[in-house]
Design a protein around this motif. Sequence first.
Motif, PDB file in Angstrom:
ATOM      1  N   PHE A   1       0.814  -1.211   0.000  1.00 22.69           N
ATOM      2  CA  PHE A   1       0.000   0.000   0.000  1.00 22.69           C
ATOM      3  C   PHE A   1       0.851   1.266   0.000  1.00 22.69           C
ATOM      4  O   PHE A   1       0.334   2.360   0.192  1.00 22.69           O
ATOM      5  CB  PHE A   1      -0.940   0.005   1.209  1.00 22.69           C
ATOM      6  CG  PHE A   1      -1.980  -1.077   1.164  1.00 22.69           C
ATOM      7  CD1 PHE A   1      -3.029  -1.000   0.269  1.00 22.69           C
ATOM      8  CD2 PHE A   1      -1.905  -2.173   1.999  1.00 22.69           C
ATOM      9  CE1 PHE A   1      -3.993  -1.985   0.215  1.00 22.69           C
ATOM     10  CE2 PHE A   1      -2.857  -3.171   1.962  1.00 22.69           C
ATOM     11  CZ  PHE A   1      -3.903  -3.083   1.066  1.00 22.69           C
ATOM     12  N   GLU A   2       2.143   1.130  -0.211  1.00 19.49           N
ATOM     13  CA  GLU A   2       3.078   2.252  -0.108  1.00 19.49           C
ATOM     14  C   GLU A   2       2.689   3.417  -1.018  1.00 19.49           C
ATOM     15  O   GLU A   2       2.660   4.567  -0.586  1.00 19.49           O
ATOM     16  CB  GLU A   2       4.483   1.767  -0.447  1.00 19.49           C
ATOM     17  CG  GLU A   2       5.563   2.762  -0.202  1.00 19.49           C
ATOM     18  CD  GLU A   2       6.943   2.170  -0.456  1.00 19.49           C
ATOM     19  OE1 GLU A   2       7.900   2.934  -0.289  1.00 19.49           O
ATOM     20  OE2 GLU A   2       7.071   0.988  -0.796  1.00 19.49           O
ATOM     21  N   CYS A   3       2.385   3.147  -2.264  1.00 14.29           N
ATOM     22  CA  CYS A   3       2.040   4.221  -3.204  1.00 14.29           C
ATOM     23  C   CYS A   3       0.683   4.836  -2.873  1.00 14.29           C
ATOM     24  O   CYS A   3       0.494   6.038  -2.991  1.00 14.29           O
ATOM     25  CB  CYS A   3       2.049   3.697  -4.631  1.00 14.29           C
ATOM     26  SG  CYS A   3       1.756   4.973  -5.882  1.00 14.29           S
ATOM     27  N   LEU A   4      -0.261   3.997  -2.442  1.00 14.49           N
ATOM     28  CA  LEU A   4      -1.607   4.503  -2.154  1.00 14.49           C
ATOM     29  C   LEU A   4      -1.646   5.391  -0.920  1.00 14.49           C
ATOM     30  O   LEU A   4      -2.580   6.157  -0.738  1.00 14.49           O
ATOM     31  CB  LEU A   4      -2.583   3.333  -2.002  1.00 14.49           C
ATOM     32  CG  LEU A   4      -2.777   2.481  -3.248  1.00 14.49           C
ATOM     33  CD1 LEU A   4      -3.699   1.312  -2.945  1.00 14.49           C
ATOM     34  CD2 LEU A   4      -3.296   3.299  -4.403  1.00 14.49           C
ATOM     35  N   CYS A   5      -0.631   5.285  -0.071  1.00 12.56           N
ATOM     36  CA  CYS A   5      -0.572   6.119   1.127  1.00 12.56           C
ATOM     37  C   CYS A   5       0.272   7.370   0.933  1.00 12.56           C
ATOM     38  O   CYS A   5       0.454   8.149   1.859  1.00 12.56           O
ATOM     39  CB  CYS A   5      -0.012   5.305   2.291  1.00 12.56           C
ATOM     40  SG  CYS A   5      -1.138   4.013   2.816  1.00 12.56           S
ATOM     41  N   ASN A   6       0.754   7.565  -0.260  1.00  8.93           N
ATOM     42  CA  ASN A   6       1.585   8.716  -0.576  1.00  8.93           C
ATOM     43  C   ASN A   6       0.837   9.574  -1.594  1.00  8.93           C
ATOM     44  O   ASN A   6       0.551   9.114  -2.695  1.00  8.93           O
ATOM     45  CB  ASN A   6       2.930   8.241  -1.138  1.00  8.93           C
ATOM     46  CG  ASN A   6       3.852   9.366  -1.494  1.00  8.93           C
ATOM     47  OD1 ASN A   6       3.500  10.251  -2.261  1.00  8.93           O
ATOM     48  ND2 ASN A   6       5.050   9.315  -0.963  1.00  8.93           N
ATOM     49  N   GLN A   7       0.510  10.801  -1.221  1.00  6.01           N
ATOM     50  CA  GLN A   7      -0.323  11.664  -2.065  1.00  6.01           C
ATOM     51  C   GLN A   7       0.296  11.894  -3.446  1.00  6.01           C
ATOM     52  O   GLN A   7      -0.383  11.782  -4.460  1.00  6.01           O
ATOM     53  CB  GLN A   7      -0.566  12.998  -1.368  1.00  6.01           C
ATOM     54  CG  GLN A   7      -1.492  13.935  -2.133  1.00  6.01           C
ATOM     55  CD  GLN A   7      -2.927  13.440  -2.152  1.00  6.01           C
ATOM     56  OE1 GLN A   7      -3.431  13.014  -1.135  1.00  6.01           O
ATOM     57  NE2 GLN A   7      -3.572  13.496  -3.289  1.00  6.01           N
ATOM     58  N   SER A   8       1.578  12.189  -3.526  1.00  5.82           N
ATOM     59  CA  SER A   8       2.196  12.481  -4.828  1.00  5.82           C
ATOM     60  C   SER A   8       2.252  11.232  -5.701  1.00  5.82           C
ATOM     61  O   SER A   8       2.014  11.297  -6.909  1.00  5.82           O
ATOM     62  CB  SER A   8       3.585  13.095  -4.653  1.00  5.82           C
ATOM     63  OG  SER A   8       4.428  12.209  -3.968  1.00  5.82           O
ATOM     64  N   CYS A   9       2.552  10.078  -5.112  1.00 11.70           N
ATOM     65  CA  CYS A   9       2.576   8.833  -5.885  1.00 11.70           C
ATOM     66  C   CYS A   9       1.174   8.479  -6.389  1.00 11.70           C
ATOM     67  O   CYS A   9       0.997   8.073  -7.525  1.00 11.70           O
ATOM     68  CB  CYS A   9       3.139   7.701  -5.034  1.00 11.70           C
ATOM     69  SG  CYS A   9       3.293   6.148  -5.925  1.00 11.70           S
ATOM     70  N   ARG A  10       0.191   8.655  -5.535  1.00 12.42           N
ATOM     71  CA  ARG A  10      -1.196   8.370  -5.918  1.00 12.42           C
ATOM     72  C   ARG A  10      -1.638   9.287  -7.056  1.00 12.42           C
ATOM     73  O   ARG A  10      -2.307   8.862  -7.995  1.00 12.42           O
ATOM     74  CB  ARG A  10      -2.104   8.535  -4.707  1.00 12.42           C
ATOM     75  CG  ARG A  10      -3.517   8.054  -4.934  1.00 12.42           C
ATOM     76  CD  ARG A  10      -4.287   8.256  -3.657  1.00 12.42           C
ATOM     77  NE  ARG A  10      -4.316   9.666  -3.339  1.00 12.42           N
ATOM     78  CZ  ARG A  10      -5.430  10.396  -3.344  1.00 12.42           C
ATOM     79  NH1 ARG A  10      -6.570   9.844  -3.600  1.00 12.42           N
ATOM     80  NH2 ARG A  10      -5.385  11.672  -3.054  1.00 12.42           N
ATOM     81  N   ASN A  11      -1.219  10.560  -7.008  1.00 15.70           N
ATOM     82  CA  ASN A  11      -1.560  11.495  -8.083  1.00 15.70           C
ATOM     83  C   ASN A  11      -0.939  11.064  -9.409  1.00 15.70           C
ATOM     84  O   ASN A  11      -1.571  11.170 -10.460  1.00 15.70           O
ATOM     85  CB  ASN A  11      -1.108  12.911  -7.725  1.00 15.70           C
ATOM     86  CG  ASN A  11      -1.932  13.494  -6.604  1.00 15.70           C
ATOM     87  OD1 ASN A  11      -3.020  13.016  -6.286  1.00 15.70           O
ATOM     88  ND2 ASN A  11      -1.408  14.528  -5.964  1.00 15.70           N
ATOM     89  N   ILE A  12       0.301  10.587  -9.368  1.00 11.04           N
ATOM     90  CA  ILE A  12       0.961  10.095 -10.585  1.00 11.04           C
ATOM     91  C   ILE A  12       0.213   8.896 -11.138  1.00 11.04           C
ATOM     92  O   ILE A  12      -0.043   8.797 -12.334  1.00 11.04           O
ATOM     93  CB  ILE A  12       2.432   9.732 -10.295  1.00 11.04           C
ATOM     94  CG1 ILE A  12       3.236  10.993  -9.978  1.00 11.04           C
ATOM     95  CG2 ILE A  12       3.055   8.978 -11.457  1.00 11.04           C
ATOM     96  CD1 ILE A  12       4.605  10.714  -9.393  1.00 11.04           C
ATOM     97  N   LEU A  13      -0.142   7.982 -10.259  1.00 17.59           N
ATOM     98  CA  LEU A  13      -0.856   6.778 -10.675  1.00 17.59           C
ATOM     99  C   LEU A  13      -2.202   7.115 -11.310  1.00 17.59           C
ATOM    100  O   LEU A  13      -2.554   6.601 -12.370  1.00 17.59           O
ATOM    101  CB  LEU A  13      -1.055   5.854  -9.475  1.00 17.59           C
ATOM    102  CG  LEU A  13      -1.777   4.540  -9.711  1.00 17.59           C
ATOM    103  CD1 LEU A  13      -1.025   3.675 -10.697  1.00 17.59           C
ATOM    104  CD2 LEU A  13      -1.978   3.803  -8.406  1.00 17.59           C
ATOM    105  N   LEU A  14      -2.955   8.013 -10.699  1.00 19.38           N
ATOM    106  CA  LEU A  14      -4.282   8.366 -11.207  1.00 19.38           C
ATOM    107  C   LEU A  14      -4.219   9.246 -12.451  1.00 19.38           C
ATOM    108  O   LEU A  14      -5.161   9.283 -13.239  1.00 19.38           O
ATOM    109  CB  LEU A  14      -5.102   9.041 -10.118  1.00 19.38           C
ATOM    110  CG  LEU A  14      -5.460   8.154  -8.920  1.00 19.38           C
ATOM    111  CD1 LEU A  14      -6.181   8.959  -7.860  1.00 19.38           C
ATOM    112  CD2 LEU A  14      -6.279   6.958  -9.351  1.00 19.38           C
TER     113      LEU A  14
END
Length: 113
Positions: A46-59
């Motif tokens: 869940f590392e990326c999903l708990c990181n706002q900037s990583c989640r923004n890149i993914l979405l």
Amino acid sequence: MPGNIYLCDVWYTSGLFDMNILIANETLPGLIVDCLPLQTTLASSFECLCNQSCRNILLAVYSNKIEVQIFNQSFPSRFSLTTSTRSIVDQLFIENIQIQTNYDSYYNGCAPS
């Protein structure tokens, strides 16, 4: 293999995507790519999903915009952000087991003779 985002033009690659040649635009921490979606989910964390900037890149790579709430990290957990989903599932998402015997409730609820 680690989860990466490759933003390349299909014309540039002639329809072939050789992972030895392409350079990743972004690397997503905690995302592991496997053969099947289920294997990918279980190997990832869940590392990326708990990181706002990583989640923004993914979405950002999706054409349909969706709103996903970030996990609330203020709650303590025995699982670290880098714990694989498989490990968490194997442990049934259980944070803490409390064994408490309450004989009065048992006898009142079950009414044994």
